[in-house]
Design a protein around this motif. Structure first.
Motif, PDB file in Angstrom:
ATOM      1  N   LEU A   1       0.826  -1.191   0.000  1.00 18.00           N
ATOM      2  CA  LEU A   1       0.000   0.000   0.000  1.00 18.00           C
ATOM      3  C   LEU A   1       0.875   1.261   0.000  1.00 18.00           C
ATOM      4  N   ALA A   2       1.911   1.280   0.830  1.00 21.11           N
ATOM      5  CA  ALA A   2       2.812   2.435   0.884  1.00 21.11           C
ATOM      6  C   ALA A   2       3.509   2.627  -0.463  1.00 21.11           C
ATOM      7  N   GLY A   3       3.957   1.537  -1.069  1.00 20.02           N
ATOM      8  CA  GLY A   3       4.604   1.623  -2.382  1.00 20.02           C
ATOM      9  C   GLY A   3       3.649   2.149  -3.446  1.00 20.02           C
ATOM     10  N   SER A   4       2.428   1.680  -3.416  1.00 15.65           N
ATOM     11  CA  SER A   4       1.422   2.155  -4.377  1.00 15.65           C
ATOM     12  C   SER A   4       1.151   3.644  -4.197  1.00 15.65           C
ATOM     13  N   LEU A   5       1.012   4.078  -2.956  1.00 14.53           N
ATOM     14  CA  LEU A   5       0.782   5.495  -2.691  1.00 14.53           C
ATOM     15  C   LEU A   5       1.967   6.345  -3.148  1.00 14.53           C
ATOM     16  N   PHE A   6       3.180   5.862  -2.909  1.00 15.07           N
ATOM     17  CA  PHE A   6       4.378   6.575  -3.338  1.00 15.07           C
ATOM     18  C   PHE A   6       4.372   6.745  -4.855  1.00 15.07           C
ATOM     19  N   LEU A   7       4.129   5.669  -5.590  1.00 15.37           N
ATOM     20  CA  LEU A   7       4.117   5.733  -7.052  1.00 15.37           C
ATOM     21  C   LEU A   7       2.990   6.624  -7.565  1.00 15.37           C
ATOM     22  N   TRP A   8       1.831   6.588  -6.907  1.00 17.41           N
ATOM     23  CA  TRP A   8       0.714   7.414  -7.325  1.00 17.41           C
ATOM     24  C   TRP A   8       1.031   8.898  -7.154  1.00 17.41           C
ATOM     25  N   PHE A   9       1.606   9.274  -6.000  1.00 16.42           N
ATOM     26  CA  PHE A   9       1.973  10.675  -5.771  1.00 16.42           C
ATOM     27  C   PHE A   9       3.077  11.113  -6.718  1.00 16.42           C
ATOM     28  N   ARG A  10       3.988  10.236  -7.016  1.00 14.49           N
ATOM     29  CA  ARG A  10       5.061  10.557  -7.959  1.00 14.49           C
ATOM     30  C   ARG A  10       4.478  10.798  -9.347  1.00 14.49           C
ATOM     31  N   TRP A  11       3.526   9.950  -9.735  1.00 17.98           N
ATOM     32  CA  TRP A  11       2.874  10.111 -11.034  1.00 17.98           C
ATOM     33  C   TRP A  11       2.124  11.436 -11.094  1.00 17.98           C
ATOM     34  N   LEU A  12       1.442  11.845 -10.038  1.00 21.65           N
ATOM     35  CA  LEU A  12       0.711  13.106 -10.007  1.00 21.65           C
ATOM     36  C   LEU A  12       1.630  14.307 -10.195  1.00 21.65           C
ATOM     37  N   GLY A  13       2.831  14.217  -9.688  1.00 20.74           N
ATOM     38  CA  GLY A  13       3.761  15.339  -9.748  1.00 20.74           C
ATOM     39  C   GLY A  13       4.581  15.416 -11.020  1.00 20.74           C
ATOM     40  N   GLN A  14       4.447  14.449 -11.915  1.00 19.78           N
ATOM     41  CA  GLN A  14       5.246  14.433 -13.131  1.00 19.78           C
ATOM     42  C   GLN A  14       4.815  15.501 -14.107  1.00 19.78           C
ATOM     43  N   ASP A  15       5.793  16.021 -14.854  1.00 23.64           N
ATOM     44  CA  ASP A  15       5.524  16.936 -15.951  1.00 23.64           C
ATOM     45  C   ASP A  15       5.178  16.090 -17.163  1.00 23.64           C
ATOM     46  N   ARG A  16       3.970  16.231 -17.670  1.00 24.16           N
ATOM     47  CA  ARG A  16       3.528  15.409 -18.786  1.00 24.16           C
ATOM     48  C   ARG A  16       3.740  16.091 -20.135  1.00 24.16           C
ATOM     49  N   GLY A  17       4.559  17.117 -20.168  1.00 19.12           N
ATOM     50  CA  GLY A  17       4.888  17.765 -21.423  1.00 19.12           C
ATOM     51  C   GLY A  17       3.956  18.900 -21.818  1.00 19.12           C
ATOM     52  N   GLY A  18       2.770  18.953 -21.258  1.00 24.77           N
ATOM     53  CA  GLY A  18       1.850  20.028 -21.585  1.00 24.77           C
ATOM     54  C   GLY A  18       2.227  21.286 -20.816  1.00 24.77           C
ATOM     55  N   THR A  19       1.950  22.405 -21.399  1.00 28.75           N
ATOM     56  CA  THR A  19       2.227  23.646 -20.705  1.00 28.75           C
ATOM     57  C   THR A  19       1.129  24.648 -21.046  1.00 28.75           C
ATOM     58  N   GLU A  20       0.861  25.507 -20.138  1.00 26.24           N
ATOM     59  CA  GLU A  20      -0.139  26.539 -20.356  1.00 26.24           C
ATOM     60  C   GLU A  20       0.510  27.835 -20.826  1.00 26.24           C
ATOM     61  N   ARG A  21       1.828  27.831 -21.021  1.00 20.99           N
ATOM     62  CA  ARG A  21       2.554  29.025 -21.426  1.00 20.99           C
ATOM     63  C   ARG A  21       3.242  28.771 -22.759  1.00 20.99           C
TER      64      ARG A  21
END
Length: 167
Positions: free
Chosen positions: A16-36
């Motif tokens: 569970l801790a590993g899954s949460l870690f990977l999920w939070f890491r995925w949320l914080g990734q830059d997916r290449g899109g930008t609003e600028r």
């Protein structure tokens, strides 16, 4: 609690801790899109960023003059994160008529009364490009306009292909 149950609970907690870690890491990734996007102030001769949806020309960085043009910035060495490799491939602006139409369709301004909308094909003659060291603008549907928009795509002597940069 027996030993086997205890180990199962520990394993479940670790997973569970590993899954949460990977999920939070995925949320914080830059997916290449930008609003600028990059823009270039003609009077200051300086790059700046503005919202990607801004319709050039826009207000520049030093005064109320609309001398901010969209800048297509490329990394000639293939690494868009290295500022030393960046250069402006070309600048882009729209005619006042096309700019008014874009803004009106977004609800940010009125269309001139009696002004007909510009279709996609006709819009090509209302979008202009130029090299950074030029003063003359060319419609994108002209041979010179097409040349300006594509000449930066040539590979370097080592085979590295330039890539478009975003802020």
């Amino acid at each position: 609690m027996e030993r086997r149950t205890r180990w199962q609970l520990i394993l479940a907690a670790v997973l569970l801790a590993g899954s949460l870690f990977l999920w939070f890491r995925w949320l914080g990734q830059d997916r290449g899109g930008t609003e600028r996007a990059f823009f270039y102030d003609l009077s200051e001769q300086q790059l700046f960023t503005a919202p990607r949806t801004a319709v050039p020309p826009i207000r520049g960085i030093n005064d109320d003059e609309e001398d901010g043009m969209r800048a297509v910035v490329v990394a000639t060495g293939g690494n868009p994160r290295d500022p030393a490799q960046r250069r402006i491939a070309y600048l882009e602006r729209y005619s006042e008529t096309l700019k008014r139409q874009f803004l009106a369709r977004r609800g940010e301004g009125p269309m001139a009364s009696g002004e007909a909308g510009i279709g996609r094909i006709a819009a090509q003659s209302h979008i202009f490009v130029r090299r950074i060291d030029q003063t003359e603008w060319y419609a994108v549907n002209t041979p010179e306009g097409e040349r300006i928009m594509t000449e930066w795509q040539k590979p370097a002597a080592d085979g590295t292909v330039p890539v478009v940069c975003v802020p």
